[in-house]
Design an enzyme around this catalytic site. Structure first.
Site, PDB file in Angstrom:
ATOM      1  N   ASP A   1      -7.668   5.530  -1.391  1.00 49.89           N
ATOM      2  CA  ASP A   1      -7.303   4.329  -0.647  1.00 49.89           C
ATOM      3  C   ASP A   1      -6.774   3.261  -1.599  1.00 49.89           C
ATOM      4  OD1 ASP A   1      -7.094   2.216   1.095  1.00 49.89           O
ATOM      5  OD2 ASP A   1      -9.073   2.498   1.993  1.00 49.89           O
TER       6      ASP A   1
ATOM      7  N   CYS B   1       0.811  -1.232   0.000  1.00 48.82           N
ATOM      8  CA  CYS B   1       0.000   0.000   0.000  1.00 48.82           C
ATOM      9  C   CYS B   1       0.839   1.274   0.000  1.00 48.82           C
ATOM     10  CB  CYS B   1      -0.984  -0.007   1.165  1.00 48.82           C
ATOM     11  SG  CYS B   1      -0.225  -0.094   2.794  1.00 48.82           S
TER      12      CYS B   1
ATOM     13  N   HIS C   1      -6.140   0.194  -0.740  1.00 40.41           N
ATOM     14  CA  HIS C   1      -6.508  -1.133  -0.224  1.00 40.41           C
ATOM     15  C   HIS C   1      -7.744  -1.681  -0.922  1.00 40.41           C
ATOM     16  CE1 HIS C   1      -4.237   0.926   2.968  1.00 40.41           C
ATOM     17  NE2 HIS C   1      -3.759  -0.268   3.259  1.00 40.41           N
TER      18      HIS C   1
END
Length: 470
Positions: free
Chosen positions: A357, A111, A359
């Site tokens: 994000d 990430c 993820h």
């Protein structure tokens, strides 16, 4: 025979874990984000105010946006188009195997590399397309909020697991084609923008040949003792990005470089030297520079006094405002997050940060084909997080087009740092001269070793100090 059986079990285990990660990281995007109509929204230097959506573009002073250079219309659709146009880089699965490992996905560990890619991508957008550019098809991509996340996740898990067991890969048919998109353009300038849009995304593709793809970044990380599957902190990623840009040999990238601050200090002469490195009698142009500043916004937890550094602190004087870092148009975002998760921060409203994000596990896209789909590289839904939940370790990025731009930016940021600092020492500083003038050892490198000994020591220190990211 026994070894062969063990290999098959390992392969099946890897495929099952990949499918499980695909389901686990498909949940993250399926939440709604709410924005207030009574507060300005700042996104990488642009100000939106939804309260004045259908009114004149000049907003009243009480709206919180008081500097004309940072004020635009308050239309919600304009904000959505601007946000969606930023390049979004997430977990991917079933990409070509990373050399030296059996990994074909970065789910669960990549990430921070992805957030670093997003910051660099924004710098390249400013460099080639400018801050005013938006993707013409931004509002045509599907909004995840309109879909039931439960049914979507179950379907995706089932399809991924079945494909893993059969050894097949599912490819998504492009819904927005290059031919259809280019057909909409009215002039050569717009067509050129679309070419660069695709080119920038292709540089971040998940293949060994992509200049700033995960495979290349991991190779540079090996020089600092990192490998695929390890945790990468914001400061380590900053140095990896610098090496990736320095080693890029693409003709379009010879006019840009990266400088990483040393111990929260930007040495002005070192930056200007990097910008002027290619200047000769035949080439009088100085380089653009992306400045990366690894910092800590406190000790174990983020110090809320630094909130004024990230967002504006407004005064009641006409046309006067101490701008927060994300209010500056040459800010390219922040690599940060909260404990155990890394995000790309691009804006804020009130005391909440707006972020993209990484993820979210998506299928591999082959960016080497002419008409590769663009939708999965643009995030349809902004997310918000309280500043107080932010982990103190982060890296801030700025883009300066030339030496003159850098000098102006350093002066503005220095003033802002003084306004926002309640202590004797600002978060970071710009100082005149070279780092060697302050007894710092030069960090030059040779072809055999991409990182000098000093850089390796610095990277190891960063690795031990920073939080673990998932």
């Amino acid at each position: 025979m026994e070894a062969t059986g063990t290999d098959e079990v390992d392969k099946l285990k890897t495929k099952f874990i990949s499918a499980w990660n695909n389901m686990k990281y498909s949940w993250v995007l399926k939440t709604k984000t709410y924005f207030s109509r009574n507060s300005p929204v700042l996104l990488l230097g642009k100000c939106y105010h939804f309260k004045y959506e259908d009114e004149d573009k000049t907003l009243p002073a009480e709206s919180g946006c008081t500097i004309e250079d940072h004020v635009i219309a308050g239309n919600v659709e304009e904000f959505r188009k601007d946000f969606i146009s930023r390049i979004w880089l997430t977990y991917r699965e079933e990409f070509p195997q990373i050399e030296g490992s059996a990994l074909t996905t970065d789910c669960g560990w990549g990430c921070t590399l992805r957030t670093g890619q997003m910051l660099l991508a924004q710098g390249l957008i400013l460099h080639f397309l400018g801050r005013a550019w938006t993707w013409p098809d931004a509002l045509n991509i599907e909004n995840s909020d309109s879909e039931s996340w439960t049914s979507h996740t179950v379907k995706k898990f089932t399809a991924s697991f079945e494909a893993s067991l059969s050894g097949e890969r599912e490819f998504k048919t492009p819904t927005i084609s290059l031919k259809e998109t280019i057909g909409k353009y009215s002039d050569d300038h717009e067509m050129r923008n679309e070419v660069y849009h695709r080119k920038i995304i292709s540089w971040f593709g998940d293949s060994p040949l992509a200049l700033f793809g995960l495979h290349q970044l991991i190779e540079y990380g090996k020089k600092s003792g990192k490998k695929a599957g390890d945790w990468y902190g914001p400061a380590v990623v900053a140095h990896i990005l610098r090496k990736a840009v320095e080693e890029a040999r693409h003709p379009d990238l010879q006019g840009i470089t990266i400088y990483v601050a040393q111990d929260c200090t930007v040495y002005n002469s070192d930056v200007i030297d990097k910008q002027s490195a290619s200047m000769t009698s035949d080439n009088a142009d100085d380089k653009a520079v992306i400045i990366l500043v690894p910092v800590r916004l406190g000790g174990e937890r983020t110090n809320t006094d630094y909130l004024e550094f990230v967002k504006p602190l407004y005064f009641f004087l006409p046309n006067q405002c101490a701008l927060g870092i994300l209010s500056l148009e040459y800010c390219v975002g922040i690599i940060g997050g909260k404990p155990k998760q890394s995000y790309y921060f691009a804006g804020f409203q009130d005391d909440s940060l707006i972020y993209m994000d990484p993820h979210y596990c998506q299928s591999f896209v082959d960016v080497s084909i002419k008409d590769f789909p663009l939708e999965t590289f643009h995030c349809p839904s902004p997310k918000k997080m309280s500043f107080r939940k932010m982990d103190p370790s982060c890296t801030i990025g700025f883009y300066c087009r030339n030496v003159q731009d850098f000098k102006r930016a350093s002066e503005e940021i220095t003033k802002m740092l003084k306004f926002s600092s309640k202590e004797k020492y600002p978060l970071f500083t710009f100082v005149n001269g070279h780092s060697r003038d302050y007894d710092f050892t030069s960090t030059t490198t040779n072809e055999e070793d991409l990182f000098s000994e000093d850089e390796k020591k610095q990277l190891k220190r960063f690795s031990t100090e920073e939080f673990v990211l998932l």
